[in-house]
Design a protein around this motif. Structure first.
Motif, short mmCIF file in Angstrom:
data_model
loop_
_atom_site.label_atom_id
_atom_site.label_comp_id
_atom_site.label_asym_id
_atom_site.label_seq_id
_atom_site.Cartn_x
_atom_site.Cartn_y
_atom_site.Cartn_z
N ALA A 149 41.19 45.41 46.88
CA ALA A 149 42.10 44.27 46.83
C ALA A 149 41.32 42.97 46.60
N MET A 150 40.15 42.87 47.21
CA MET A 150 39.33 41.67 47.01
C MET A 150 38.92 41.53 45.55
N GLY A 151 38.60 42.68 44.92
CA GLY A 151 38.09 42.63 43.57
C GLY A 151 39.06 42.12 42.54
N VAL A 152 40.36 42.24 42.80
CA VAL A 152 41.35 41.78 41.82
C VAL A 152 41.81 40.35 42.09
N PHE A 179 38.85 35.27 45.89
CA PHE A 179 38.24 35.91 47.04
C PHE A 179 36.72 35.94 46.88
N ILE A 180 35.99 35.64 47.94
CA ILE A 180 34.54 35.72 47.94
C ILE A 180 34.13 36.91 48.79
N SER A 181 33.59 37.94 48.14
CA SER A 181 33.12 39.10 48.87
C SER A 181 31.61 39.05 49.00
N MET A 182 31.14 39.00 50.23
CA MET A 182 29.72 39.13 50.52
C MET A 182 29.50 40.44 51.28
N LYS A 230 39.86 34.30 52.84
CA LYS A 230 39.44 34.90 51.56
C LYS A 230 37.93 34.98 51.43
N VAL A 231 37.33 35.54 52.46
CA VAL A 231 35.89 35.81 52.44
C VAL A 231 35.67 37.10 53.23
N ALA A 232 34.67 37.87 52.85
CA ALA A 232 34.45 39.16 53.51
C ALA A 232 32.97 39.43 53.71
N TYR A 233 32.68 40.19 54.75
CA TYR A 233 31.36 40.71 55.06
C TYR A 233 31.58 42.12 55.59
#
Length: 405
Positions: A30-33, A37-40, A358-361
């Protein structure tokens, strides 16, 4: 409990793992689309630095050179010319002779971990592993239901008796995933000495060696052991895993295992039941890239960019996240491992707040075989540009303030 169409029950422990894995995978997809969104969270190289032109030229050369042989099924243990090249590469790296009987080519280093599980682990077997540890290894071995004991690299360190009770020892001494830690040479030598005394296999997973930012990594445990042995094919306890995924591109899916001939033969039999044959085309392309010294051209520039990104993340975190977390600046690898300053901070709780920003770790519990580490988190810095990392740190700080004050 899950059931397939014919009514056979899937093992409950595997069902629980599958459900958790699906939840995490769906979140990352979901983050990738969502471009906002900032995925770390992922352990990914930066795609903008992939050597696309060099790979295209290598593919042309490989097909011209090898023709239909590059498009065929091939030997289970891999394309012989690439095996010979890897044997020579590892001989130069370790300072002792390896030949093709010591080399198995795999679909990335991850397949090597899976094959080790197939060959060595029975239900209830003990594995001594560093804590926290690589989640891919845990996933590869979880269906076989081993039990884990923490590996202590320090002094006096894990005892010989503990190693003797284990099926094998697993460690990532160079810029570990998830911590980014570098194990000093004396600690590696001490563990090797104990593994030799305990007559226990020692799995050395080394994907991050090319990503050195400050100083050198030091000799591998494979090199330390090889230096003590007479000539001829290597026949020691170290099972070494390497890969091109971090130094060139992950899409080649080229990894290797270096081990004693008997272990290579056992792993090859296990691989035969898994995939029959790796891709001869990607092996041929990889050989062309390596023979053209692509790493000498490509890696220094990539490492320079990654160093800049590491520094940007750590500087931004110092300004924004220091009230809640502490960390060491890693001297290599792809990750910063952040630990909570007090017990009121739960990175599992924080994760839900972070997703709203909208950020992930990745929470630390993922890397704990027992799943109880709630005070740590892994942040990747290689995938995003410095300005994106700075914004990601800011968003994490907003989430932390909202969660913990």
């Amino acid at each position: 409990m899950l059931n397939n169409e014919r009514g056979a029950a899937v093992r409950p422990s595997f069902s629980r793992w599958l459900s958790q894995t699906n939840d995490i995978t769906q979140q990352f997809m979901a983050m990738g689309v969502d471009p906002s969104f900032i995925s770390m969270a992922g352990g990914l190289p930066a795609a903008e630095f992939y050597p696309v032109a060099a790979a295209a030229e290598a593919a042309d050369r490989a097909l011209s050179r090898w023709g239909a042989a590059a498009l065929e099924y091939g030997p289970v243990d891999g394309f012989m010319p690439l095996r010979a090249h890897i044997a020579d590469r590892m001989s130069r790296m370790a300072g002792r002779h390896f030949d093709t009987s010591n080399v198995l080519l795999t679909v990335g280093a991850m397949q090597g971990l899976d094959l080790i599980g197939k060959v060595l682990i029975d239900e209830g077997d003990r594995i001594v592993t560093q804590y926290p540890t690589y989640v891919g290894a845990l996933d590869a071995w979880r269906p076989r239901q081993p039990v884990y004991t923490p590996l202590d690299w320090g002094k006096p360190g894990t005892s010989v008796e503990t190693l003797r009770s284990a099926k094998f020892v697993y460690g990532v001494p160079n810029y570990s995933n998830p911590t980014g830690a570098l194990v000093p040479t004396p600690a590696r030598a001490a563990l090797l000495e104990k593994a030799l005394e305990a007559d226990t296999w020692l799995v050395e997973d080394d994907p991050y060696l090319p990503l050195q930012y400050d100083g050198d990594a030091g000799p591998s445990m494979l090199a330390l052991d090889g230096a003590m042995m007479p000539g001829g094919p290597y026949n020691g306890p170290v099972i070494y895993l390497g890969t091109l995924s971090k130094s060139i591109v992950p899409g080649l899916r080229v990894g290797w295992v270096i081990a004693s001939p008997d272990m290579i033969a056992a792993l090859t039999l296990a691989k035969q039941s898994t995939d029959i044959s790796s891709s001869m085309l990607t092996h041929a392309v990889a050989l062309e890239l390596l023979e053209a010294d692509i790493e000498k051209v490509h890696v220094p520039g990539m490492v320079g960019h990654y160093r800049e990104r590491r520094d940007a993340l750590c500087a931004a975190a110092l300004e924004t996240l220091a009230p809640w977390f502490e960390w060491q600046v890693p001297s290599g690898g792809m990750f910063v491992w952040m630990k909570a300053r007090n017990s009121t901070i739960d990175t599992g709780v924080l994760y839900a707040r972070a997703l709203r920003e909208k950020v992930a770790y990745v929470p630390g519990s993922v890397f704990d075989p027992a799943g109880v580490d709630t005070s740590s988190m892994r942040i990747n810095f290689t995938r995003n540009a410095p300005d994106v990392l700075r914004e990601g740190a800011r968003r994490l700080a907003v989430a932390a303030k909202d969660a913990f004050g």
